[in-house]
Design an enzyme around this catalytic site. Structure first.
Site, short mmCIF file in Angstrom:
data_model
loop_
_atom_site.label_atom_id
_atom_site.label_comp_id
_atom_site.label_asym_id
_atom_site.label_seq_id
_atom_site.Cartn_x
_atom_site.Cartn_y
_atom_site.Cartn_z
N ASP A 1 40.92 -15.35 24.86
CA ASP A 1 41.63 -14.08 25.08
C ASP A 1 41.69 -13.19 23.84
O ASP A 1 41.49 -11.98 23.94
CB ASP A 1 43.05 -14.35 25.59
CG ASP A 1 43.05 -14.91 27.01
OD1 ASP A 1 41.99 -14.86 27.67
OD2 ASP A 1 44.10 -15.39 27.46
N THR B 1 41.55 -22.66 26.22
CA THR B 1 41.13 -23.38 27.43
C THR B 1 40.25 -24.58 27.11
O THR B 1 40.35 -25.62 27.76
CB THR B 1 40.35 -22.42 28.36
OG1 THR B 1 41.23 -21.37 28.73
CG2 THR B 1 39.86 -23.11 29.62
N1 ASP Z 1 44.46 -18.18 27.65
C1 ASP Z 1 43.37 -18.87 27.02
C2 ASP Z 1 43.40 -18.55 25.53
O1 ASP Z 1 42.95 -17.52 25.12
C3 ASP Z 1 42.08 -18.46 27.63
C4 ASP Z 1 40.85 -19.14 27.07
O2 ASP Z 1 40.85 -19.91 26.14
O3 ASP Z 1 39.78 -18.88 27.63
O4 ASP Z 1 43.91 -19.33 24.76
#
Ligand code: ASP
Length: 347
Positions: free
Chosen positions: A96, A19
Site C-alpha cells: 500500500d 500481505t
Molecule cells: N495492507 C497491506 C500493506 O500494505 C497490503 C499489501 O501488503 O499488499 O501492508
C-alpha cells in the site's frame, strides 16, 4: 585473489510487514502478520543461492498503512548499521505505501553504492498461488548481482511481478493484479524473464560518489491538496491556514492547471508570502507540469509556485518532508525541489 573471488555475497532481508507475511484468520478471514521464520520456511529455495542471507525484523511488524517517517528512519538505521557487512538489502514491505517508503529511503541515502530492493506481494506467501515467492527470490538475486565487483543496481528500487523499477518513480496502480506497480515516466531498470535483463543506461550511476551518508530527519507539517472542479473557497483557505503548515503538494489538472478564480490565487500568494512552499504536481499518471502553457497556470508562476515537473505524488510529498527536515532555508528547499536528487525528475 582466489579467496576474494570465492567469497559469498551477503544479503540482509528486513521484514517490515505487509500481505507477504500474513495469514488469513480461519473464522474472520482477516489478514494478520505471522512470525518471520514462518515466511522463510515457505521459501526453502533461498537456500539454493550461494549466499549468506541474514534477516532482521522491524519491531513491531506493521501493515504498511501504518508506515510513517519514524518507521522509515528505523529501516534506514538498520541498513546504516550493517551497511559494510552486506552486499545488498531486501525490504519486505506492504504494497500500500511501498512507493512512499522507497521514495523516502532514496532521499535519505546519499552516495548509495549497494542495492536496496523493496518487495512484497498481493497474496500471502503461504498461499498456493502466491506472488510472494518469485518476488522475494528475484529481489534477493538482484540485490546480490554484481558486475566487475560492483553492484549492478546501486539504487533504492521496487521489484514486483518481474519488473524492477526506480523506487521514487513507482506508484501502486492496482490493488488486485499481481502487476501492482507502474512507473509511467521512467523505464524499468530490469525485466526478469528466463534471465534478468538489466537496462544499464537507465540505472542511476552518478560519477563522483562520496562516502555513504544517511540523513534521518523529516518535517511532517505538509499536506497533499488534490484539486477538483467545485473545490470551495472555505475548504481551500482552511487547508492553507493550518497552523505550522510548511509545505503543500498541490495536485493540479493536466499540465499543472487550477481554476483562475481570484480567491484561489490570492490564497496561494498569501501562503507563499508566509514561506509556505507550494509544489505543483499533476494528477495525470504520465506527463509533467509545464506552468505557463495555459492561462490557468500562469498565475501560479507569478505567485511563486514550484513546478514538480514529472515527479510522482509519492516522490513529491516525501521529498518535501525530507527537505523541510534538513534545516535548509526556504530558498534552498525550493532549489532542491526543482532539481533531481536521486533520479526522481526527468530533466
Ligand atoms: N495492507 C497491506 C500493506 O500494505 C497490503 C499489501 O501488503 O499488499 O501492508
Amino acid at each position: 585473489m582466489a579467496k576474494a573471488k570465492n567469497k559469498k555475497s551477503s544479503i540482509l532481508i528486513i521484514y517490515t510487514g505487509g500481505t507477504i507475511g500474513m495469514v488469513q484468520h480461519p473464522q474472520t478471514g482477516m489478514l494478520t502478520p505471522v512470525r518471520f521464520e514462518q515466511i522463510l520456511e515457505e521459501v526453502p529455495e533461498l537456500n539454493k543461492f550461494n549466499l549468506n542471507i541474514q534477516t532482521e525484523v522491524l519491531n513491531p511488524v506493521i501493515d504498511s498503512s501504518n508506515m510513517n517517517p519514524t518507521s522509515w528512519i528505523k529501516i534506514a538505521n538498520k541498513i546504516k548499521k550493517q551497511y559494510n557487512k552486506f552486499d545488498g538489502f531486501v525490504i519486505l514491505h506492504g504494497t500500500d505505501t511501498m512507493a512512499y517508503t522507497a521514495s523516502a529511503l532514496s532521499y535519505m541515502f546519499e552516495n548509495l553504492d549497494k542495492p536496496i530492493i523493496l518487495t512484497g506481494s498481493q497474496l500471502p506467501i503461504g498461499m498456493l498461488r502466491t506472488d510472494g515467492k518469485e518476488n522475494l527470490i528475484t529481489s534477493v538475486e538482484i540485490a546480490s548481482s554484481k558486475k566487475d565487483g560492483k553492484s549492478i543496481v546501486p539504487e533504492v528500487c521496487i521489484y514486483f511481478d518481474s519488473r524492477l523499477f526506480r523506487g521514487n518513480r513507482t506508484v501502486k496502480s492496482d490493488s488486485e493484479l499481481f502487476s501492482a506497480f507502474h512507473s509511467v515516466n521512467y523505464p524499468e531498470l530490469a525485466i526478469a524473464g528466463v534471465d534478468i535483463k538489466y537496462s544499464s543506461k537507465n540505472i542511476y550511476q552518478p560519477e563522483n560518489k562520496g562516502i555513504l551518508k544517511v540523513n534521518t530527519s523529516f518535517n511532517d507539517n505538509v499536506v497533499i491538496l488534490k484539486m477538483f472542479p467545485g473545490i470551495s473557497r472555505s475548504v481551500f483557505n482552511s487547508i492553507f491556514n493550518i497552523p505550522e503548515l510548511k509545505g503543500v503538494v498541490l495536485e493540479t489538472f493536466g499540465s499543472g492547471n487550477v481554476p483562475t478564480t481570484r480567491w484561489l490565487i490570492s490564497c496561494i500568494k498569501r501562503a507563499i508570502k508566509k514561506n509556505i512552499i507550494v509544489l505543483n504536481i499533476t494528477q495525470c499518471e504520465g506527463g509533467r507540469v509545464v506552468m505557463g502553457q495555459y492561462e490557468t497556470s500562469i498565475e501560479l508562476i507569478k505567485a511563486g509556485v514550484i513546478s514538480g515537473k514529472d515527479m510522482t505524488v509519492e516522490a513529491a510529498i516525501t521529498k518535501l518532508m525530507f527537505l523541510l527536515g534538513q534545516g535548509l532555508n526556504t530558498d534552498d528547499v525550493k532549489m532542491y525541489l526543482n532539481k533531481s536528487l536521486r533520479g526522481e525528475i526527468s530533466e
